[in-house]
Design a protein around this motif. Structure first.
Motif, PDB file in Angstrom:
ATOM      1  N   LEU A 168      -1.059   8.773   4.762  1.00 56.51           N
ATOM      2  CA  LEU A 168      -0.786   7.627   5.617  1.00 56.51           C
ATOM      3  C   LEU A 168       0.625   7.116   5.354  1.00 56.51           C
ATOM      4  N   PRO A 169       1.266   6.525   6.352  1.00 54.24           N
ATOM      5  CA  PRO A 169       2.592   5.941   6.116  1.00 54.24           C
ATOM      6  C   PRO A 169       2.506   4.842   5.059  1.00 54.24           C
ATOM      7  N   ALA A 170       3.484   4.777   4.222  1.00 53.18           N
ATOM      8  CA  ALA A 170       3.510   3.749   3.177  1.00 53.18           C
ATOM      9  C   ALA A 170       4.099   2.459   3.740  1.00 53.18           C
ATOM     10  N   CYS A 171       3.330   1.374   3.642  1.00 53.92           N
ATOM     11  CA  CYS A 171       3.825   0.064   4.083  1.00 53.92           C
ATOM     12  C   CYS A 171       4.338  -0.763   2.911  1.00 53.92           C
ATOM     13  N   ALA A 172       4.175  -0.254   1.694  1.00 58.83           N
ATOM     14  CA  ALA A 172       4.677  -0.923   0.490  1.00 58.83           C
ATOM     15  C   ALA A 172       5.049   0.175  -0.505  1.00 58.83           C
TER      16      ALA A 172
ATOM     17  N   MET B  51       1.361  -0.172 -10.899  1.00 62.56           N
ATOM     18  CA  MET B  51       1.342   1.290 -10.965  1.00 62.56           C
ATOM     19  C   MET B  51       2.345   1.882  -9.987  1.00 62.56           C
ATOM     20  N   PRO B  52       3.467   2.406 -10.459  1.00 62.92           N
ATOM     21  CA  PRO B  52       4.459   3.021  -9.571  1.00 62.92           C
ATOM     22  C   PRO B  52       3.860   4.218  -8.824  1.00 62.92           C
ATOM     23  N   GLY B  53       4.204   4.332  -7.561  1.00 63.00           N
ATOM     24  CA  GLY B  53       3.746   5.489  -6.797  1.00 63.00           C
ATOM     25  C   GLY B  53       2.358   5.362  -6.230  1.00 63.00           C
ATOM     26  N   LYS B  54       1.654   4.299  -6.557  1.00 66.52           N
ATOM     27  CA  LYS B  54       0.310   4.107  -6.007  1.00 66.52           C
ATOM     28  C   LYS B  54       0.465   3.436  -4.643  1.00 66.52           C
ATOM     29  N   ILE B  55       0.299   4.195  -3.585  1.00 65.00           N
ATOM     30  CA  ILE B  55       0.501   3.684  -2.229  1.00 65.00           C
ATOM     31  C   ILE B  55      -0.850   3.268  -1.660  1.00 65.00           C
ATOM     32  N   ASN B  56      -1.057   1.977  -1.554  1.00 62.28           N
ATOM     33  CA  ASN B  56      -2.340   1.472  -1.069  1.00 62.28           C
ATOM     34  C   ASN B  56      -2.455   1.603   0.456  1.00 62.28           C
ATOM     35  N   PRO B  57      -3.649   1.905   0.956  1.00 59.08           N
ATOM     36  CA  PRO B  57      -3.860   2.012   2.408  1.00 59.08           C
ATOM     37  C   PRO B  57      -3.997   0.615   3.027  1.00 59.08           C
TER      38      PRO B  57
ATOM     39  N   ARG C 145       0.813   1.468  15.414  1.00 63.74           N
ATOM     40  CA  ARG C 145       2.229   1.550  15.067  1.00 63.74           C
ATOM     41  C   ARG C 145       2.477   1.855  13.596  1.00 63.74           C
ATOM     42  N   ASP C 146       1.735   1.187  12.714  1.00 59.28           N
ATOM     43  CA  ASP C 146       2.023   1.247  11.286  1.00 59.28           C
ATOM     44  C   ASP C 146       1.110   2.189  10.509  1.00 59.28           C
TER      45      ASP C 146
END
Length: 418
Positions: free
Chosen positions: A253-257, A263-269, A327-328
């Motif tokens: 999924l696109p990263a919004c944050a 935790m670096p690199g943890k991209i939350n949905p 969009r996001d």
């Protein structure tokens, strides 16, 4: 305008009231409506707030000052109307553009999902039922289901839209029309149809229209269905993107944050989780709308505030989330082809081909062997002497299994050859 047409209202007064209404629509008097949305009395307070603002503005147009010398809020502005027919009618009309926004959002999201279905049509992955490995399908087939869902929901909204233009105007207080002048209803519906460019018409039975707000419940129900459907899809995307190392990680999924707070690199949905939260709110509001309908009594449902607060909040929430979700999130989804290929090649669910070819017990034997020995199904059927390596390569083909007609023909040919 209707009352002027039938000679019930002085033309100059009518013109001044209409001019005041146009100014109100442009926002000139927005600060003159201080009332809270929660109020009893079937919203008589709100209706009279409007009548008084328009009356003062119209009087000012005619005399140069606010007051009631030429224009009275009840006698002239509210003429031939009642709160009981005006407020429900205004509500119906106000739903239409909100439904249009939602339909536009659903159509746009359906188009994105359909494009993803085409983009992912050759990516075979493990199907999952009950959170267990199931028969293979393509990622494109999954996304085609999401596109079909959005199109079906848009169709349900479109089917509701004509009901927005069935009004109780002209029924006055209880549906009898007492207080209106002869010809008022015909003139009213002619004018408003022309102004809106829609076929606006009176309800088939005005008494039914006053007594029962079931149309609002129907609208609320479809909006709830859309919100919960979006939530279901959002949760699917959340699961399929879980990882990046220890989850499914079939899609990204696109990263919004940039990451979590620690935790670096943890991209939350974040967008899918927002969609789920909105569903929680929409379902709660829908319950309130349903109760407001059920609480209606006798010749008028007076629980308007619940309808307006909860229903229009839901309409706005869903319209906005459709834009953000598309969009996001949806537009930027990418597939992890390598992960999908690895999962399906090692899936025990491929033993279903063995069950369909040799019988269920043979399929069970292959599945158990593959699991116990840590090998693939292709390797297990060869080790158990059921197929040659060449036959296994052809028959235990995940892509073939996504096409039932071709799979059935392959099984028939294999049996004939044996």
């Amino acid at each position: 305008m209707a009352n002027a047409d039938i000679g019930a209202l002085d033309a100059n007064v009518a013109q001044a009231v209409a001019q005041a209404a146009d100014r109100a629509l442009e926002g000139a008097f927005d600060t003159e409506f201080p009332l809270d949305i929660w109020q009893g009395g079937g919203y008589t307070i709100l209706n009279m707030n409007v009548n008084e603002v328009l009356g003062n503005a119209a009087n000012e147009i005619l005399t140069g000052r606010k007051g009631q010398e030429r224009v009275h809020p009840n006698t002239h502005v509210n003429m031939g109307q009642s709160t009981n027919d005006t407020i429900p009618s205004a509500t119906h009309l106000a739903i239409a553009p909100e439904l249009d926004r939602i339909v536009d959002g659903l159509d746009a999201l359906a188009a994105v999902f359909a494009a993803k279905a085409e983009e992912f049509k050759n990516i075979v992955k493990v199907g999952r039922t009950c959170w267990q490995d199931a028969l293979p399908l393509t990622l494109g087939q999954e996304f085609s289901g999401y596109a079909a869902l959005m199109r079906r929901l848009a169709g349900k909204c479109r089917a509701l839209r004509p009901g927005c233009f069935e009004l109780v105007m002209g029924g006055s207080a209880v549906g009898t029309g007492l207080g209106t002048s002869p010809g008022y209803m015909d003139a009213f519906y002619r004018h408003i149809s022309e102004m809106l460019g829609e076929d606006v018409r009176p309800a088939e039975n005005l008494f039914d229209g006053f007594q029962n707000a079931d149309f609002l419940v129907s609208v609320s129900g479809v909006v709830r269905e859309i919100a919960t459907s979006l939530s279901k899809v959002a949760k699917d995307l959340r699961l399929m993107s879980s990882g990046p190392r220890s989850g499914f990680m079939e899609i990204q999924l696109p990263a919004c944050a940039p990451g979590s707070s620690i935790m670096p690199g943890k991209i939350n949905p974040t967008v899918p989780e927002m969609v789920v939260q909105i569903a929680h709110q929409v379902v709660g509001n829908d319950v309130a709308v349903t109760l407001a309908y059920e609480e209606g009594e006798l010749d008028l449902n007076v629980w308007d505030a619940t309808f307006y607060k909860c229903l229009f909040e839901n309409l706005g929430l869903v319209a906005e989330e459709l834009v953000i979700f598309r969009r996001d999130c949806a537009e930027g989804i990418t597939a992890n082809r390598g992960r999908c290929a690895h999962e399906i090649e090692t899936s025990i669910a491929l033993s279903t081909v063995v069950a369909a070819t040799f019988g269920y017990p043979a399929g069970v034997e292959v599945a158990h062997y593959a699991e116990e020995h840590g090998v693939t199904v292709k390797e297990a059927v060869h080790a158990l002497g059921l197929m040659t390596p060449e036959e296994a390569e052809h028959m235990i083909d995940p892509a073939l299994m996504t096409n039932p007609a071709r799979m059935a023909e392959a099984i028939r040919a294999f049996r004939n050859a044996r």
